[in-house]
Design an enzyme around this catalytic site. Structure first.
Site, mmCIF file in Angstrom:
data_model
loop_
_atom_site.group_PDB
_atom_site.id
_atom_site.type_symbol
_atom_site.label_atom_id
_atom_site.label_comp_id
_atom_site.label_asym_id
_atom_site.label_seq_id
_atom_site.Cartn_x
_atom_site.Cartn_y
_atom_site.Cartn_z
ATOM 1 N N TRP A 140 0.860 -0.936 0.079
ATOM 2 C CA TRP A 140 -0.162 -0.026 -0.013
ATOM 3 C C TRP A 140 0.833 1.187 0.146
ATOM 4 O O TRP A 140 0.752 2.136 -0.839
ATOM 5 C CB TRP A 140 -0.974 -0.055 1.330
ATOM 6 C CG TRP A 140 -1.837 1.326 1.260
ATOM 7 C CD1 TRP A 140 -2.918 1.534 0.749
ATOM 8 C CD2 TRP A 140 -1.393 2.460 2.060
ATOM 9 N NE1 TRP A 140 -3.294 2.864 1.239
ATOM 10 C CE2 TRP A 140 -2.400 3.514 2.008
ATOM 11 C CE3 TRP A 140 -0.329 2.780 2.899
ATOM 12 C CZ2 TRP A 140 -2.353 4.527 2.357
ATOM 13 C CZ3 TRP A 140 -0.429 3.954 3.359
ATOM 14 C CH2 TRP A 140 -1.402 4.849 3.543
ATOM 15 N N ASP A 187 -5.716 -2.256 -1.389
ATOM 16 C CA ASP A 187 -5.700 -2.253 0.035
ATOM 17 C C ASP A 187 -6.024 -0.946 0.689
ATOM 18 O O ASP A 187 -6.018 -1.012 1.906
ATOM 19 C CB ASP A 187 -4.315 -2.992 0.507
ATOM 20 C CG ASP A 187 -3.825 -4.254 -0.066
ATOM 21 O OD1 ASP A 187 -4.682 -5.298 0.210
ATOM 22 O OD2 ASP A 187 -2.889 -4.525 -0.395
ATOM 23 N N ASP A 188 -6.480 -0.125 -0.273
ATOM 24 C CA ASP A 188 -6.671 1.253 0.352
ATOM 25 C C ASP A 188 -8.081 1.307 0.893
ATOM 26 O O ASP A 188 -9.073 0.939 0.132
ATOM 27 C CB ASP A 188 -6.479 2.406 -0.463
ATOM 28 C CG ASP A 188 -6.631 3.755 -0.030
ATOM 29 O OD1 ASP A 188 -5.737 4.184 0.609
ATOM 30 O OD2 ASP A 188 -7.548 4.438 -0.009
ATOM 31 N N LEU A 189 -8.609 1.477 2.219
ATOM 32 C CA LEU A 189 -9.702 1.482 2.852
ATOM 33 C C LEU A 189 -10.505 2.874 2.085
ATOM 34 O O LEU A 189 -11.877 2.256 2.011
ATOM 35 C CB LEU A 189 -9.401 1.601 4.335
ATOM 36 C CG LEU A 189 -8.854 0.263 4.989
ATOM 37 C CD1 LEU A 189 -8.986 0.540 6.445
ATOM 38 C CD2 LEU A 189 -9.437 -0.864 4.616
ATOM 39 N N TRP A 215 -11.393 9.100 -3.935
ATOM 40 C CA TRP A 215 -10.820 9.797 -2.614
ATOM 41 C C TRP A 215 -11.644 11.172 -2.357
ATOM 42 O O TRP A 215 -11.829 11.376 -1.495
ATOM 43 C CB TRP A 215 -9.293 9.788 -2.763
ATOM 44 C CG TRP A 215 -8.589 8.725 -2.506
ATOM 45 C CD1 TRP A 215 -9.038 7.436 -1.583
ATOM 46 C CD2 TRP A 215 -7.184 8.626 -2.647
ATOM 47 N NE1 TRP A 215 -8.054 6.622 -1.548
ATOM 48 C CE2 TRP A 215 -6.976 6.972 -2.343
ATOM 49 C CE3 TRP A 215 -6.289 8.947 -3.581
ATOM 50 C CZ2 TRP A 215 -5.747 6.373 -2.648
ATOM 51 C CZ3 TRP A 215 -4.976 8.575 -3.731
ATOM 52 C CH2 TRP A 215 -4.799 7.066 -3.275
#
Length: 214
Positions: free
Chosen positions: A143, A162-164, A204
């Site tokens: 990540w 894997d980025d929440l 994001w």
């Protein structure tokens, strides 16, 4: 992002990527126009980018900003490997880093100071080759390496599964808030190729504008 940031040059591929994403993805067609005149900007030197990524692991954006501010009070506003090496672990802990993060930042500084990594070559290397070199450093997993590819090298087609935050945005916008698996996220992202970085950046933004900054 302040108005001054709009003077910063956008990545050369940005307009082509935006046109592709708005044409291929109905969600991004709505989201992208909500964030005009802003785009991905770099976070400084490779060392600073990686140090910031380590400091920001597993804490909120606000907490990461606060700790980074205290960290730079200790090592200087423009941290260098040599400056970090001059500061002991306890001083870094006093600035708000956990013992493990303080050790990771020291290890990062050692890798740069002893030229165990080769940042001057990264621009010409493939994404996976850069990731392989970075994950050899303590505290840097896939990540963190992917964040480096996005924010420092500005690679156009990074998909940080894997980025929440990204998974949360995909859940919210594509699955009515239902949890999503990495497989489902990857399937959604197929339409974004070869501009998955840009799609990720706008997703994001849709959650927390302050989460993406230079």
């Amino acid at each position: 992002m302040s108005s001054a940031d709009t003077a910063i040059a956008k990545p050369a591929y940005w307009e082509e990527a935006v046109a592709h994403l708005m044409r291929r993805d109905r969600i991004l067609k709505k989201l992208i126009p909500q964030h005009p005149e802003v785009w991905l900007t770099t976070r400084g030197t490779p060392f600073v980018t990686l140090a910031r990524a380590i400091v920001g692991q597993q804490v909120s954006t606000a907490a990461a900003q606060s700790i980074w501010g205290r960290f730079t009070e200790v090592v200087g506003k423009r941290p260098t490997p040599a400056a970090v090496q001059r500061v002991d672990i306890e001083a870094l802990r006093a600035a708000g880093l956990s013992k493990r993060k303080a050790e990771y930042v020291h290890d990062l500084a050692e890798h740069f100071a002893q030229r165990k990594v080769h940042p001057e070559k990264w621009a010409g290397m493939g994404d996976e080759d850069v990731i392989a070199e970075l994950v050899a450093i303590r505290g840097i997993g896939r990540w963190t390496a992917e964040m480096f590819l996005i924010f420092n090298l500005q690679r156009p087609d990074v998909m940080p599964l894997d980025d929440l935050g990204l998974l949360k945005a995909i859940s919210l916008h594509y699955f009515s808030g239902e949890p999503v698996s990495r497989f489902e996220a990857r399937e959604v992202s197929l339409a974004w190729q070869p501009w998955r970085t840009v799609a990720t950046w706008y997703l994001w933004r849709s959650l927390e504008p302050a989460a993406v900054q230079d």
